[in-house]
Each structure stands twice: as structure tokens, then as C-alpha cells.
Scaffold this motif. Structure first.
Motif, PDB file in Angstrom:
ATOM      1  N   THR A   1     -16.419   2.938  -2.745  1.00 48.08           N
ATOM      2  CA  THR A   1     -15.130   2.286  -2.109  1.00 48.08           C
ATOM      3  C   THR A   1     -14.816   1.153  -1.580  1.00 48.08           C
ATOM      4  OG1 THR A   1     -14.281   4.834  -2.827  1.00 48.08           O
ATOM      5  CG2 THR A   1     -12.971   3.533  -1.109  1.00 48.08           C
ATOM      6  N   PRO A   2     -14.230  -0.184  -1.849  1.00 47.85           N
ATOM      7  CA  PRO A   2     -14.889  -1.189  -1.205  1.00 47.85           C
ATOM      8  C   PRO A   2     -14.024  -0.790   0.436  1.00 47.85           C
ATOM      9  CG  PRO A   2     -14.070  -1.903  -3.312  1.00 47.85           C
ATOM     10  CD  PRO A   2     -14.337  -0.106  -3.123  1.00 47.85           C
ATOM     11  N   PRO A   3     -13.852  -1.885   1.255  1.00 45.55           N
ATOM     12  CA  PRO A   3     -12.992  -1.306   2.172  1.00 45.55           C
ATOM     13  C   PRO A   3     -11.483  -1.764   2.583  1.00 45.55           C
ATOM     14  CG  PRO A   3     -14.709  -2.996   2.714  1.00 45.55           C
ATOM     15  CD  PRO A   3     -14.526  -3.057   1.586  1.00 45.55           C
ATOM     16  N   ILE A   4     -10.653  -1.528   2.825  1.00 48.65           N
ATOM     17  CA  ILE A   4      -9.489  -2.284   2.843  1.00 48.65           C
ATOM     18  C   ILE A   4      -9.289  -2.923   3.998  1.00 48.65           C
ATOM     19  CG2 ILE A   4      -8.520   0.149   1.816  1.00 48.65           C
ATOM     20  CD1 ILE A   4      -7.002   0.693   4.678  1.00 48.65           C
ATOM     21  N   ASP A   5      -7.919  -3.649   3.232  1.00 55.15           N
ATOM     22  CA  ASP A   5      -7.837  -5.225   4.770  1.00 55.15           C
ATOM     23  C   ASP A   5      -6.065  -4.237   4.981  1.00 55.15           C
ATOM     24  OD1 ASP A   5      -6.592  -6.756   5.826  1.00 55.15           O
ATOM     25  OD2 ASP A   5      -6.961  -8.973   3.877  1.00 55.15           O
ATOM     26  N   PRO A   6      -6.333  -4.241   6.002  1.00 52.30           N
ATOM     27  CA  PRO A   6      -4.927  -3.527   6.971  1.00 52.30           C
ATOM     28  C   PRO A   6      -3.600  -4.157   6.827  1.00 52.30           C
ATOM     29  CG  PRO A   6      -6.777  -3.887   8.405  1.00 52.30           C
ATOM     30  CD  PRO A   6      -7.755  -4.811   7.191  1.00 52.30           C
ATOM     31  N   GLU A   7      -4.060  -5.784   6.996  1.00 53.38           N
ATOM     32  CA  GLU A   7      -3.076  -6.861   6.692  1.00 53.38           C
ATOM     33  C   GLU A   7      -1.896  -6.856   5.894  1.00 53.38           C
ATOM     34  OE1 GLU A   7      -4.076  -9.769   9.441  1.00 53.38           O
ATOM     35  OE2 GLU A   7      -4.514  -8.658  10.763  1.00 53.38           O
TER      36      GLU A   7
ATOM     37  N   LYS B   1      -2.486  -3.314 -10.324  1.00 53.74           N
ATOM     38  CA  LYS B   1      -1.621  -2.225  -9.283  1.00 53.74           C
ATOM     39  C   LYS B   1      -2.486  -2.416  -8.535  1.00 53.74           C
ATOM     40  CE  LYS B   1      -5.416   2.095  -8.423  1.00 53.74           C
ATOM     41  NZ  LYS B   1      -5.064   2.750  -9.046  1.00 53.74           N
ATOM     42  N   ILE B   2      -1.173  -2.548  -7.767  1.00 54.26           N
ATOM     43  CA  ILE B   2      -1.119  -2.417  -6.195  1.00 54.26           C
ATOM     44  C   ILE B   2      -2.149  -0.850  -5.590  1.00 54.26           C
ATOM     45  CG2 ILE B   2       0.739  -2.616  -3.895  1.00 54.26           C
ATOM     46  CD1 ILE B   2       2.553  -3.410  -5.831  1.00 54.26           C
ATOM     47  N   ARG B   3      -3.204  -1.452  -4.571  1.00 47.61           N
ATOM     48  CA  ARG B   3      -4.441  -0.445  -3.799  1.00 47.61           C
ATOM     49  C   ARG B   3      -3.422   0.540  -2.750  1.00 47.61           C
ATOM     50  NH1 ARG B   3      -9.998  -1.583  -1.144  1.00 47.61           N
ATOM     51  NH2 ARG B   3     -10.608   0.569  -1.338  1.00 47.61           N
ATOM     52  N   ASN B   4      -3.794   2.076  -3.171  1.00 49.39           N
ATOM     53  CA  ASN B   4      -2.869   2.628  -2.430  1.00 49.39           C
ATOM     54  C   ASN B   4      -3.675   2.812  -1.289  1.00 49.39           C
ATOM     55  OD1 ASN B   4      -1.901   4.665  -1.083  1.00 49.39           O
ATOM     56  ND2 ASN B   4      -1.778   6.225  -2.993  1.00 49.39           N
TER      57      ASN B   4
ATOM     58  N   ALA C   1      -9.971   5.793  -2.531  1.00 47.24           N
ATOM     59  CA  ALA C   1     -10.749   5.592  -3.514  1.00 47.24           C
ATOM     60  C   ALA C   1     -10.586   6.320  -4.474  1.00 47.24           C
ATOM     61  CB  ALA C   1     -11.401   6.949  -3.623  1.00 47.24           C
ATOM     62  N   SER C   2      -9.211   5.984  -4.303  1.00 46.61           N
ATOM     63  CA  SER C   2      -8.233   5.972  -5.982  1.00 46.61           C
ATOM     64  C   SER C   2      -7.969   4.292  -6.860  1.00 46.61           C
ATOM     65  CB  SER C   2      -6.665   6.396  -5.982  1.00 46.61           C
ATOM     66  OG  SER C   2      -5.866   5.750  -5.303  1.00 46.61           O
ATOM     67  N   TRP C   3      -8.832   3.231  -6.371  1.00 41.69           N
ATOM     68  CA  TRP C   3      -8.878   2.333  -6.359  1.00 41.69           C
ATOM     69  C   TRP C   3      -9.096   1.373  -7.880  1.00 41.69           C
ATOM     70  CZ3 TRP C   3     -12.841  -0.978  -8.311  1.00 41.69           C
ATOM     71  CH2 TRP C   3     -13.727  -0.508  -8.940  1.00 41.69           C
ATOM     72  N   MET C   4      -9.760   2.940  -8.481  1.00 39.43           N
ATOM     73  CA  MET C   4     -10.703   3.078  -9.587  1.00 39.43           C
ATOM     74  C   MET C   4      -9.657   3.063 -10.953  1.00 39.43           C
ATOM     75  SD  MET C   4     -13.704   4.833  -9.794  1.00 39.43           S
ATOM     76  CE  MET C   4     -14.113   4.837  -8.217  1.00 39.43           C
TER      77      MET C   4
END
Length: 184
Positions: A51-57, A144-147, A152-155
């Protein structure tokens, strides 16, 4: 003692003793190698999708691809694109029904325009990362917009929106420049 065998059902067998004529039921169990999935992985480290890290901004967009010609219309994720302030505004606009009608599919067209600028490199990336599309002649894209609540549901393909064709993603200025270029 000789016995004759009549198959009645899977997993059971009826035997008749040749001398006495008595019927006996015998339970037959299938003997196999079992646990095929487990056997394949023994001694090997299977690659896990991380799971790639998320960008908070900034908003993140998962990009998907599929073959235009394939009978299977499965989308395959191949990368995550991080948007900027403009993308953040367009995503916020999708959350409100009124502003979503105003912006229409601007987000999809903007992502498409960015993607199609480097189409050759993007298609090469898709073919490298998605083995199923290695021999695809024509590829179409979606996003899709990443939640961020469920990184982890990105895929998964829930909420995937098709990116319009390259022609539909061109802006008015791009089309005007192409029209003028034909006269030079």
C-alpha cells in the motif's frame, strides 16, 4: 472372496459379496495431493502488493488501464497520480451535486490531457506493470479518487470512472492550434 462393485454416488461404493450375496456399504475417500495453493508457495516468497503512502495534502488518483479489443473488460491499476491544488478543487466540486453539474467531467478530461501528453511512456508503463496488457494493441484508461480512509483499497475497481478519448480531452486552444497547423 470375490466382490462385485456398483458405483452409487461420489464418495461411496456398494459391494456385493459373490459367495454370500450380502450387500455392504463402503465409504471411499478421494486421495489426492491436496492444498495445491499452499504447495505452490513453499520455499518461495510471493510478492505482496504494498500500500503506497498517502499524501495528506493533495488528492490522489489511481489510474487504471484495459485493452479496448479484449472480451474481458477488466480494469487493472498501474499507478497513482498525485494532484495539486486545482485537482483538490475539482474533487471537492464532485462532492456537491450542484457544483458537480457545473464542472461536469472536467476532472476526467484534465487527467486525460495530462496522461495523453506522455501517452507513449504511459502505455509502455502499463505493458511493463500489467502482464495481461503486454500484447494489447489499444489501451483505454480510467481513474478513481483514492480513499484516504481506506488506503489499502486503492487497487480495487469500485468507483472507477473512464477517462474520455484523447480527442475529447483536448482543450479549445489545442484544437485551434491543430487547425492552424494544417495550413503551415
Amino acid at each position: 472372496v470375490v466382490s462385485l462393485s456398483l458405483r452409487e454416488a461420489v464418495g461411496s461404493e456398494r459391494r456385493i459379496d459373490a459367495k454370500t450375496g450380502e450387500r455392504r456399504s463402503v465409504k471411499v475417500h478421494a486421495k489426492g495431493k491436496g492444498k495445491k495453493l499452499n504447495r505452490q508457495g513453499k520455499g518461495m516468497n510471493q510478492q505482496q502488493i504494498s500500500t503506497p503512502p498517502i499524501d495528506p495534502e493533495n488528492e490522489e488518483f489511481v489510474l487504471f488501464a484495459r485493452s479496448k479489443k479484449s472480451a474481458l473488460k477488466n480494469w487493472y491499476p498501474f499507478t497513482i497520480m498525485v494532484g495539486g491544488s486545482q485537482a483538490n478543487v475539482l474533487v471537492k466540486a464532485k462532492e456537491n451535486e450542484f457544483t458537480e453539474k457545473l464542472t461536469g467531467n472536467t476532472l476526467a478530461k484534465t487527467l486525460g490531457a495530462t496522461l495523453y501528453k506522455e501517452k507513449g511512456k504511459v502505455v509502455d508503463m502499463v505493458k511493463e506493470r500489467v502482464p495481461y496488457l503486454k500484447n494489447a494493441k489499444e489501451v483505454e484508461f480510467a481513474f478513481k479518487i483514492r480513499n484516504k480512509d481506506k488506503p489499502a483499497s486503492w487497487m480495487f475497481t469500485d468507483g472507477v470512472e473512464a477517462i474520455p478519448s484523447e480527442e475529447d480531452c483536448k482543450g479549445v486552444f489545442d484544437k485551434a492550434a491543430e487547425w492552424a497547423a494544417q495550413f503551415q
